[in-house]
Structures are given as C-alpha cells and as structure tokens.
Design a protein around this motif. Structure first.
Motif, PDB file in Angstrom:
ATOM      1  N   MET A   1     -60.339  26.075  38.057  1.00  0.00           N
ATOM      2  CA  MET A   1     -59.729  24.901  37.633  1.00  0.00           C
ATOM      3  C   MET A   1     -58.278  25.324  37.035  1.00  0.00           C
ATOM      4  N   PRO A   2     -57.210  24.605  37.117  1.00  0.00           N
ATOM      5  CA  PRO A   2     -56.041  25.367  36.650  1.00  0.00           C
ATOM      6  C   PRO A   2     -55.632  25.040  35.285  1.00  0.00           C
ATOM      7  N   LYS A   3     -54.922  26.041  34.561  1.00  0.00           N
ATOM      8  CA  LYS A   3     -54.900  25.778  33.139  1.00  0.00           C
ATOM      9  C   LYS A   3     -53.545  25.068  33.039  1.00  0.00           C
ATOM     10  N   ALA A   4     -53.284  24.282  31.825  1.00  0.00           N
ATOM     11  CA  ALA A   4     -52.278  23.611  31.557  1.00  0.00           C
ATOM     12  C   ALA A   4     -51.018  24.474  31.299  1.00  0.00           C
ATOM     13  N   LYS A   5     -49.857  24.176  31.605  1.00  0.00           N
ATOM     14  CA  LYS A   5     -48.840  25.008  30.999  1.00  0.00           C
ATOM     15  C   LYS A   5     -48.490  24.401  29.696  1.00  0.00           C
ATOM     16  N   VAL A   6     -48.147  25.560  28.565  1.00  0.00           N
ATOM     17  CA  VAL A   6     -47.926  25.224  27.324  1.00  0.00           C
ATOM     18  C   VAL A   6     -46.242  25.520  26.920  1.00  0.00           C
ATOM     19  N   ASN A   7     -45.821  24.390  26.475  1.00  0.00           N
ATOM     20  CA  ASN A   7     -44.169  24.477  26.119  1.00  0.00           C
ATOM     21  C   ASN A   7     -44.130  24.998  24.881  1.00  0.00           C
ATOM     22  N   ARG A   8     -43.633  25.999  24.493  1.00  0.00           N
ATOM     23  CA  ARG A   8     -43.334  26.743  23.051  1.00  0.00           C
ATOM     24  C   ARG A   8     -41.997  26.054  22.434  1.00  0.00           C
ATOM     25  N   THR A   9     -41.451  25.111  23.024  1.00  0.00           N
ATOM     26  CA  THR A   9     -39.937  25.016  22.555  1.00  0.00           C
ATOM     27  C   THR A   9     -40.198  23.739  21.341  1.00  0.00           C
ATOM     28  N   THR A  10     -40.797  24.007  20.439  1.00  0.00           N
ATOM     29  CA  THR A  10     -41.081  23.086  19.400  1.00  0.00           C
ATOM     30  C   THR A  10     -39.809  23.497  18.252  1.00  0.00           C
ATOM     31  N   ASN A  11     -39.690  22.585  17.268  1.00  0.00           N
ATOM     32  CA  ASN A  11     -38.920  22.519  16.057  1.00  0.00           C
ATOM     33  C   ASN A  11     -39.537  23.334  14.946  1.00  0.00           C
ATOM     34  N   ALA A  12     -40.395  24.363  15.416  1.00  0.00           N
ATOM     35  CA  ALA A  12     -41.108  24.973  14.192  1.00  0.00           C
ATOM     36  C   ALA A  12     -40.139  25.993  13.665  1.00  0.00           C
ATOM     37  N   PRO A  13     -40.451  26.425  12.437  1.00  0.00           N
ATOM     38  CA  PRO A  13     -39.573  27.560  11.720  1.00  0.00           C
ATOM     39  C   PRO A  13     -39.719  28.880  12.383  1.00  0.00           C
ATOM     40  N   ALA A  14     -38.974  29.869  12.046  1.00  0.00           N
ATOM     41  CA  ALA A  14     -39.115  31.241  12.648  1.00  0.00           C
ATOM     42  C   ALA A  14     -40.268  31.733  12.262  1.00  0.00           C
ATOM     43  N   GLY A  15     -40.943  31.463  11.484  1.00  0.00           N
ATOM     44  CA  GLY A  15     -42.310  32.153  11.036  1.00  0.00           C
ATOM     45  C   GLY A  15     -43.357  31.992  11.836  1.00  0.00           C
ATOM     46  N   GLY A  16     -43.209  31.138  12.588  1.00  0.00           N
ATOM     47  CA  GLY A  16     -44.293  30.629  13.706  1.00  0.00           C
ATOM     48  C   GLY A  16     -45.126  29.320  13.452  1.00  0.00           C
ATOM     49  N   SER A  17     -45.550  29.248  12.435  1.00  0.00           N
ATOM     50  CA  SER A  17     -46.614  28.012  12.240  1.00  0.00           C
ATOM     51  C   SER A  17     -45.565  26.976  11.580  1.00  0.00           C
ATOM     52  N   GLY A  18     -45.949  25.914  11.512  1.00  0.00           N
ATOM     53  CA  GLY A  18     -45.133  24.674  10.528  1.00  0.00           C
ATOM     54  C   GLY A  18     -45.500  24.461   9.241  1.00  0.00           C
TER      55      GLY A  18
END
Length: 89
Positions: A1-18
């Motif tokens: 089964m193919p995996k979904a592509k994850v888009n990492r272009t969110t407006n999260a701060p530079a630290g990684g998590s919101g």
C-alpha cells in the motif's frame, strides 16, 4: 500500500513543534481561612436544615409556616457552599 506524502511546509516556529516552552507562573496563593469556614458552614447548615425539617419540621412552628420553602433554604445554602468550592485552592 503506498504511503501518503507529508508536506512539512507549515507555519511552525523554528523549534520544530508548535508548543511554547515558556514556563507559566501558577497562582499558588492559599484560600483564606474565613472562606473555608463560610464554605463548609453553608454546606453543614444547609444539610442540618434539611435533616431537622425532615425529622422535627412539623413540630417547629416557624418551619411549619415556611412549608415548602424549607427545601429552598436548605438546598440553597448547600448549593452555595458547593459553588464556593470552585474558588478553593
């Protein structure tokens, strides 16, 4: 089964998590003694009023005159005491 592509272009701060890691100061003041006395007193008096009304209400003249208002008085005091518990720390 193919995996979904994850888009990492969110407006999260530079630290990684919101999630903010700034410590929040919690109010640690204690509830005054008079507040606790009134709170527990209202609950006890309301319960006592209901018990006395149930056991000896017909033989106490002013309770006979109050009739069904005895329940409003008893439950009212008890509920006021319970509502005060929300301000207890």
């Amino acid at each position: 089964m193919p995996k979904a592509k994850v888009n990492r272009t969110t407006n999260a701060p530079a630290g990684g998590s919101g999630v903010s890691r700034t410590p929040v100061k919690i109010n640690t003041t204690q509830t005054p003694t008079w507040y606790k006395v009134i709170m527990f007193g209202l609950m006890a008096i309301g319960l006592l009023w209901l018990v006395v009304n149930y056991i000896a209400g017909p033989s106490i003249p002013f309770m006979v005159e109050l009739n069904a208002w005895n329940y409003v008085i008893g439950f009212g005091m008890f509920v006021l005491g319970l509502l005060m518990t929300m301000g207890w720390r």
